[in-house]
Design an enzyme around this catalytic site. Structure first.
Site, PDB file in Angstrom:
ATOM      1  N   CYS A 199       0.857  -1.219   0.031  1.00 18.25           N
ATOM      2  CA  CYS A 199      -0.006   0.004   0.022  1.00 18.25           C
ATOM      3  C   CYS A 199       0.689   1.246  -0.050  1.00 18.25           C
ATOM      4  O   CYS A 199       1.620   1.558  -1.020  1.00 18.25           O
ATOM      5  CB  CYS A 199      -0.865   0.006   1.010  1.00 18.25           C
ATOM      6  SG  CYS A 199      -2.417   1.130   0.959  1.00 18.25           S
TER       7      CYS A 199
ATOM      8  N   HIS B 272      -4.176  -4.054   0.533  1.00 24.93           N
ATOM      9  CA  HIS B 272      -4.028  -4.562   1.613  1.00 24.93           C
ATOM     10  C   HIS B 272      -4.485  -6.245   1.863  1.00 24.93           C
ATOM     11  O   HIS B 272      -5.408  -6.426   2.481  1.00 24.93           O
ATOM     12  CB  HIS B 272      -4.769  -3.718   2.581  1.00 24.93           C
ATOM     13  CG  HIS B 272      -3.716  -2.499   3.211  1.00 24.93           C
ATOM     14  ND1 HIS B 272      -2.797  -2.641   3.709  1.00 24.93           N
ATOM     15  CD2 HIS B 272      -4.416  -1.362   2.977  1.00 24.93           C
ATOM     16  CE1 HIS B 272      -2.549  -1.365   4.120  1.00 24.93           C
ATOM     17  NE2 HIS B 272      -3.461  -0.574   3.570  1.00 24.93           N
TER      18      HIS B 272
ATOM     19  N   GLU C 191      -3.071  -8.348   3.400  1.00 27.38           N
ATOM     20  CA  GLU C 191      -3.103  -9.217   4.651  1.00 27.38           C
ATOM     21  C   GLU C 191      -4.276  -8.681   5.817  1.00 27.38           C
ATOM     22  O   GLU C 191      -4.328  -9.124   6.737  1.00 27.38           O
ATOM     23  CB  GLU C 191      -1.843  -8.375   5.279  1.00 27.38           C
ATOM     24  CG  GLU C 191      -1.931  -7.037   5.977  1.00 27.38           C
ATOM     25  CD  GLU C 191      -1.813  -5.784   4.789  1.00 27.38           C
ATOM     26  OE1 GLU C 191      -1.706  -4.674   5.266  1.00 27.38           O
ATOM     27  OE2 GLU C 191      -1.812  -6.074   3.755  1.00 27.38           O
TER      28      GLU C 191
END
Length: 313
Positions: free
Chosen positions: A142, A235, A237
């Site tokens: 990001c 993102h 994650e």
């Protein structure tokens, strides 16, 4: 992990053309195996939450991974205790003499601030420059992806009028990169940012390759041609609740945020969120760790010149 096959097996050519990872007996017999050493520069406010998210993805691979956590030494964390930071995190001076198989640089809540105005920008530049000689592969997430593209390749970002938040459909722009093995033709990924990179500038840059993009969210996966730097604009994650937590935080601060797109059932914040990206996030990190770290890194990390180029794989 690779399928081990006899040397010169005719099926090898077909499998490799289909982007299936196979390994000859000769190559397998000469492989040395050791734990992968990965450094994480955690720039997110909630350190523990981000640690958990990234370690969850790294732990979902068949490789053993040794992790070191890195901090910007003169930046105090407002959301994580000093005891936690001092116990589990290292300053750059403690690792600058080391080499690592992989480095992950997280996002940061700095989307509308010019890079040069970020108080610890000099430290970020120093770590990125160091990584190009001391790390086999770097994964930028990001904000860090934008920062890396700016610092290493001179690409500028565009600040958005509204925060881009939501879960968006992406498509592969190529079929033949190891990073994309196992990817569906279209897949979901979450975004939460105030800026974007110009897709055409990425396409035209001689040192970069655009691997995945979205009509709504723009460029998503960008890989340097030397396979050393992977830029992920979103993102992968994030856990299921993260976008909602950010949305509720922004509401409480009176920021009048847009509702995250394609995230809540029926696009209604009163309904449950739907996690559509976890399998993609897991596969992305697994492929990065396997094909761009494990398969390329030298067995002896003290000799980074021994990295195996893709041409010989």
């Amino acid at each position: 992990m690779p399928v081990r096959i006899p040397d010169h097996l005719p099926a090898a050519e077909v499998l490799e053309s289909e982007n299936i990872f196979v390994m000859s007996e000769t190559r397998a017999a000469n492989q040395d195996i050791r734990p992968m050493k990965v450094l994480i520069l955690n720039l997110m406010p909630n350190k523990i939450e981000t640690e958990t998210q990234l370690l969850r993805l790294l732990g979902n691979t068949p490789l053993q991974v040794d992790v070191d956590l890195l901090r910007i030494h003169d930046k105090e964390s407002k959301h994580t205790s000093i005891d936690h930071m001092n116990t589990f995190y290292r300053d750059f001076e403690a690792v600058r003499h080391k080499n690592y198989d992989g480095l992950i640089i997280t996002g940061a809540p700095l989307g509308q601030i010019d890079f040069e105005d970020v108080v610890y920008w000099d430290h970020i530049r120093e770590i990125i420059d160091w990584s190009q000689e001391h790390v086999t592969s770097v994964l930028f997430l990001c904000w860090a992806a934008h920062a890396g593209l700016y610092h290493l390749y001179g690409l500028n970002r565009k600040i958005l009028q509204q925060k881009r938040s939501g879960v968006f459909v992406h498509r592969r722009t190529s079929q033949h990169f190891p990073l994309l093995r196992g990817f569906d033709d279209e897949f979901f990924a979450p975004h939460s940012r105030f800026a974007e990179m110009d897709v055409e500038e990425i396409r035209q840059h001689p040192q970069l390759q655009l691997l995945a993009e979205s009509d709504e969210a723009g460029a998503y996966l960008v890989l340097s041609r030397n396979n050393r730097n992977l830029f992920v604009m979103g993102h992968p994650e994030y856990q299921k609740s993260t976008l909602n937590e950010e949305y509720q935080r922004d509401l409480s601060q009176g920021l009048d945020p847009n509702v995250p797109q394609n995230y809540y059932r029926n696009d209604d914040p009163k309904d449950d969120a739907i996690a559509r990206w976890h399998s993609h996030g897991s596969l992305l990190v697994s492929n990065w760790l396997n094909y761009y770290v494990y398969q390329l890194t030298p067995y002896d990390l003290s000799d980074m010149t021994a990295m195996t180029p893709w041409e010989s794989r």
